[in-house]
Design a protein around this motif. Structure first.
Motif, PDB file in Angstrom:
ATOM      1  N   GLY A  42     -59.738  74.511 -61.205  1.00  0.00           N
ATOM      2  CA  GLY A  42     -60.847  74.446 -61.502  1.00  0.00           C
ATOM      3  C   GLY A  42     -61.740  74.609 -63.041  1.00  0.00           C
ATOM      4  N   GLY A  43     -62.720  75.458 -63.434  1.00  0.00           N
ATOM      5  CA  GLY A  43     -63.442  74.619 -64.254  1.00  0.00           C
ATOM      6  C   GLY A  43     -62.147  75.749 -65.335  1.00  0.00           C
ATOM      7  N   GLN A  44     -61.122  76.472 -65.881  1.00  0.00           N
ATOM      8  CA  GLN A  44     -60.547  76.985 -66.813  1.00  0.00           C
ATOM      9  C   GLN A  44     -60.419  76.099 -67.453  1.00  0.00           C
ATOM     10  N   GLY A  45     -59.881  75.034 -66.666  1.00  0.00           N
ATOM     11  CA  GLY A  45     -59.040  73.561 -67.182  1.00  0.00           C
ATOM     12  C   GLY A  45     -59.357  72.622 -67.392  1.00  0.00           C
ATOM     13  N   ILE A  46     -60.443  73.127 -66.937  1.00  0.00           N
ATOM     14  CA  ILE A  46     -61.560  71.732 -67.921  1.00  0.00           C
ATOM     15  C   ILE A  46     -61.999  72.056 -69.585  1.00  0.00           C
ATOM     16  N   TYR A  47     -62.565  73.566 -68.983  1.00  0.00           N
ATOM     17  CA  TYR A  47     -62.755  74.374 -70.192  1.00  0.00           C
ATOM     18  C   TYR A  47     -61.158  73.868 -71.192  1.00  0.00           C
ATOM     19  N   LEU A  48     -60.337  74.249 -71.156  1.00  0.00           N
ATOM     20  CA  LEU A  48     -58.998  73.959 -71.844  1.00  0.00           C
ATOM     21  C   LEU A  48     -59.221  72.246 -72.825  1.00  0.00           C
ATOM     22  N   LYS A  49     -59.410  71.293 -71.562  1.00  0.00           N
ATOM     23  CA  LYS A  49     -58.901  70.642 -71.671  1.00  0.00           C
ATOM     24  C   LYS A  49     -60.386  69.697 -72.531  1.00  0.00           C
ATOM     25  N   TYR A  50     -61.620  70.308 -72.656  1.00  0.00           N
ATOM     26  CA  TYR A  50     -62.555  69.791 -73.760  1.00  0.00           C
ATOM     27  C   TYR A  50     -62.476  70.865 -74.693  1.00  0.00           C
ATOM     28  N   LEU A  51     -62.004  71.420 -74.960  1.00  0.00           N
ATOM     29  CA  LEU A  51     -62.682  72.502 -75.983  1.00  0.00           C
ATOM     30  C   LEU A  51     -61.395  72.380 -76.914  1.00  0.00           C
ATOM     31  N   ASP A  63     -52.686  74.312 -80.665  1.00  0.00           N
ATOM     32  CA  ASP A  63     -51.150  74.265 -78.956  1.00  0.00           C
ATOM     33  C   ASP A  63     -51.998  74.886 -77.903  1.00  0.00           C
ATOM     34  N   VAL A  64     -51.720  74.202 -76.813  1.00  0.00           N
ATOM     35  CA  VAL A  64     -52.181  75.069 -75.542  1.00  0.00           C
ATOM     36  C   VAL A  64     -50.614  75.929 -75.034  1.00  0.00           C
ATOM     37  N   ILE A  65     -51.270  76.861 -74.382  1.00  0.00           N
ATOM     38  CA  ILE A  65     -50.036  77.352 -73.961  1.00  0.00           C
ATOM     39  C   ILE A  65     -50.023  77.947 -72.725  1.00  0.00           C
ATOM     40  N   SER A  66     -49.353  77.933 -71.543  1.00  0.00           N
ATOM     41  CA  SER A  66     -50.382  77.691 -70.190  1.00  0.00           C
ATOM     42  C   SER A  66     -48.741  78.089 -69.242  1.00  0.00           C
ATOM     43  N   GLY A  67     -49.575  78.890 -68.059  1.00  0.00           N
ATOM     44  CA  GLY A  67     -48.275  78.717 -67.078  1.00  0.00           C
ATOM     45  C   GLY A  67     -48.577  77.509 -65.580  1.00  0.00           C
ATOM     46  N   PRO A  69     -49.922  75.554 -62.653  1.00  0.00           N
ATOM     47  CA  PRO A  69     -49.767  74.530 -63.169  1.00  0.00           C
ATOM     48  C   PRO A  69     -50.818  73.554 -64.334  1.00  0.00           C
ATOM     49  N   TYR A  70     -49.879  72.778 -64.800  1.00  0.00           N
ATOM     50  CA  TYR A  70     -50.194  73.028 -66.640  1.00  0.00           C
ATOM     51  C   TYR A  70     -51.430  71.582 -66.760  1.00  0.00           C
ATOM     52  N   PRO A  71     -51.729  71.969 -67.694  1.00  0.00           N
ATOM     53  CA  PRO A  71     -53.608  71.418 -67.747  1.00  0.00           C
ATOM     54  C   PRO A  71     -53.044  69.752 -68.352  1.00  0.00           C
ATOM     55  N   GLU A  72     -53.981  69.223 -67.990  1.00  0.00           N
ATOM     56  CA  GLU A  72     -54.279  67.640 -69.171  1.00  0.00           C
ATOM     57  C   GLU A  72     -54.843  67.829 -70.257  1.00  0.00           C
ATOM     58  N   LEU A  73     -54.431  67.424 -71.800  1.00  0.00           N
ATOM     59  CA  LEU A  73     -54.441  67.419 -72.712  1.00  0.00           C
ATOM     60  C   LEU A  73     -54.073  66.165 -73.069  1.00  0.00           C
ATOM     61  N   ASP A  74     -55.754  66.154 -74.510  1.00  0.00           N
ATOM     62  CA  ASP A  74     -55.609  65.119 -75.175  1.00  0.00           C
ATOM     63  C   ASP A  74     -54.503  64.450 -76.169  1.00  0.00           C
ATOM     64  N   PRO A  75     -53.754  63.566 -76.067  1.00  0.00           N
ATOM     65  CA  PRO A  75     -52.328  63.110 -77.088  1.00  0.00           C
ATOM     66  C   PRO A  75     -52.147  63.974 -78.366  1.00  0.00           C
ATOM     67  N   ARG A  76     -53.354  64.315 -78.693  1.00  0.00           N
ATOM     68  CA  ARG A  76     -53.466  64.809 -80.284  1.00  0.00           C
ATOM     69  C   ARG A  76     -52.881  66.264 -79.900  1.00  0.00           C
ATOM     70  N   ASN A  78     -50.645  69.695 -78.616  1.00  0.00           N
ATOM     71  CA  ASN A  78     -49.770  70.107 -78.251  1.00  0.00           C
ATOM     72  C   ASN A  78     -49.309  71.177 -77.096  1.00  0.00           C
ATOM     73  N   LEU A  79     -48.256  71.002 -75.899  1.00  0.00           N
ATOM     74  CA  LEU A  79     -48.373  71.800 -74.725  1.00  0.00           C
ATOM     75  C   LEU A  79     -47.217  72.305 -74.963  1.00  0.00           C
ATOM     76  N   ILE A  80     -47.400  73.407 -75.049  1.00  0.00           N
ATOM     77  CA  ILE A  80     -46.270  74.613 -74.815  1.00  0.00           C
ATOM     78  C   ILE A  80     -46.662  75.187 -72.985  1.00  0.00           C
ATOM     79  N   LYS A  81     -45.016  75.268 -72.646  1.00  0.00           N
ATOM     80  CA  LYS A  81     -44.825  75.201 -70.919  1.00  0.00           C
ATOM     81  C   LYS A  81     -44.882  76.631 -71.138  1.00  0.00           C
ATOM     82  N   LEU A  82     -44.657  77.444 -70.401  1.00  0.00           N
ATOM     83  CA  LEU A  82     -44.356  78.775 -70.832  1.00  0.00           C
ATOM     84  C   LEU A  82     -44.646  79.175 -68.719  1.00  0.00           C
ATOM     85  N   PRO A  83     -43.560  78.432 -68.205  1.00  0.00           N
ATOM     86  CA  PRO A  83     -43.497  78.470 -66.269  1.00  0.00           C
ATOM     87  C   PRO A  83     -43.009  79.510 -65.807  1.00  0.00           C
ATOM     88  N   GLY A  84     -44.474  79.889 -65.079  1.00  0.00           N
ATOM     89  CA  GLY A  84     -44.357  80.687 -64.001  1.00  0.00           C
ATOM     90  C   GLY A  84     -43.845  80.599 -62.483  1.00  0.00           C
TER      91      GLY A  84
END
Length: 438
Positions: A42-51, A63-67, A69-76, A78-84
């Motif tokens: 949904g929209g929250q994942g799109i928001y994180l990707k583009y912002l 850095d993006v800290i996410s549970g 399912p993980y986001p699609e991010l620009d290579p620049r 950094n994704l920190i996975k916080l798995p649930g």
């Protein structure tokens, strides 16, 4: 300064117009938070990707800290996975996903038990994992920006002295109200209340946050009312639309008599019922009408049953788990995109379709009129007859479709930009940092 203890007495009537605060003298280290962040969610994942991308392009470290399912991010970024536990991937048999190792963690066990009994614990359990991560690692960030988890863990992080900003897309109180109104069974009403029980947490957390941002004026007003906040205690930063990805196509032909609708959630809030009823009416006048539905209606849900009841299965093409590129292609080829939602905190599908130069018919749900403006056709919410009439009229007028498509593209380019949003957030970050150090 303890950013929690002063929250309720602090005044944060801030204006986020570009230029009110100076551009950061040095790059900021920014942490964005998301409890589930895949764009397909949904929209929250799109928001994180583009912002996150827009902030990096302004020179900041993100850095993006996410549970999951993980986001699609620009290579620049950094994704920190916080798995649930991501138990909803097992739908409709989440309760069968129990593992013995859940007994080793109170957070895991509470997440499983909540899901197994009809709850939605992900925001709260993400917050527990987040607070633990910060206790154990003490990472250095200039500012932390939450994307609607609005969880207890934020208060724990704020107590460690981190400046904190939170985006509140729309009040889930509206989802609850509409879901209850649409359900007659007392058993189902109990389950609906159970699912939305995380609202109690949000109502306790939100008033303790110093810098909260809504994504539309109507969302700002509803949050103020439903969460007992003075309207001037909320900022406003509109979402952006990626006008480099969502673009009109010079190659793909429009598919005649084809409607596209994006419904990321199979819930009454999305108003799909009224589009289906309208489609049955339109079909009587236009037997060639087709609907491409981007989403995943529950096989035993009300919308799936309505499709069968109305005999629409042969003219509906359901697409799910599609890529951004595929979604863009669908918008580019659609004759019309319809957004029938009863309420949207912003309305990304409408904005994305307009950016593709596709004419939009939208219900007046929530913030949709703020996005669509005069560059689309607006109809009353929950009105299948008005929706059918608008579809018939616009399908019969190719010149008007072309005019609205061009007007929609121009409106998005002029008023909804991730670059502007990132600039405004940068100003708010500087204010939050200044307040925390004051």
């Amino acid at each position: 300064m303890d950013s929690v203890s002063h929250a309720q007495s602090a005044s944060f009537d801030f204006d986020l117009s570009v230029g009110d605060f100076p551009v950061a003298a040095k790059p900021l280290k920014i942490c964005l938070l998301g409890y589930r962040s895949s764009p397909l969610s949904g929209g929250q994942g799109i928001y994180l990707k583009y912002l996150s991308r827009a902030l990096v392009e302004r020179g900041h470290q993100v850095d993006v800290i996410s549970g999951e399912p993980y986001p699609e991010l620009d290579p620049r970024v950094n994704l920190i996975k916080l798995p649930g536990l991501n138990l909803f991937q097992y739908y409709p048999k989440q309760w069968q996903a129990f593992r013995l190792n859940y007994l080793r963690s109170l957070t895991d066990l509470s997440e499983y038990l909540s899901v197994a009994t009809g709850g939605f614990p992900e925001p709260q359990t993400f917050g527990r994992r987040l607070a633990k991560y910060f206790r154990q690692n003490s990472p250095r960030y200039d500012v932390i920006h939450d994307n609607q988890s609005l969880c207890y863990g934020l208060l724990a992080v704020a107590k460690q002295g981190y400046p904190l900003v939170a985006t509140f897309h729309h009040p889930i109180t509206r989802d609850l109200k509409l879901a209850l109104e649409a359900e007659d069974s007392w058993r189902m009403r109990l389950l609906i209340r159970r699912w939305h029980s995380f609202l109690g947490m949000q109502k306790r957390v939100v008033p303790k946050l110093r810098h909260v941002v809504a994504v539309s004026q109507v969302s700002k007003e509803d949050i103020s009312r439903d969460f007992k906040l003075a309207s001037d205690h909320l900022g406003l930063v509109y979402n952006g639309i990626d006008t480099e990805v969502f673009v009109p196509s010079k190659e793909l032909p429009r598919l005649a008599n084809t409607i596209v609708c994006t419904a990321s959630a199979d819930a009454p809030l999305k108003g799909l019922k009224y589009l289906l009823e309208a489609l049955a009416t339109v079909r009587q006048h236009n037997p060639d009408i087709r609907l491409i539905l981007v989403g995943r209606p529950k096989p035993d849900g009300d919308n799936a049953k309505l499709i069968t009841q109305l005999g629409l299965g042969d003219i509906i093409d359901i697409r799910s788990d599609i890529s951004t590129e595929e979604l863009v292609g669908l918008y580019q080829q659609a004759s019309i995109v319809v957004c029938p939602s009863l309420y949207e905190g912003f309305g990304l599908p409408a904005g994305e379709a307009m950016a593709c130069g596709t004419p939009v018919i939208s219900a007046r749900g929530g913030a949709l009129p703020e996005v669509v403006g005069e560059a689309g056709v607006l109809v009353p919410v929950a009105d299948a007859d008005a929706l059918a009439q608008a579809i018939n009229t616009l399908m019969a007028d190719p010149c008007e479709r072309e005019r609205l498509g061009a007007a929609g593209r121009a409106r998005i380019e002029q008023q909804f930009s991730w670059q502007v949003a990132a600039s405004q957030f940068e100003q708010l970050y500087l204010k939050a940092i200044n307040d925390a150090n004051g």
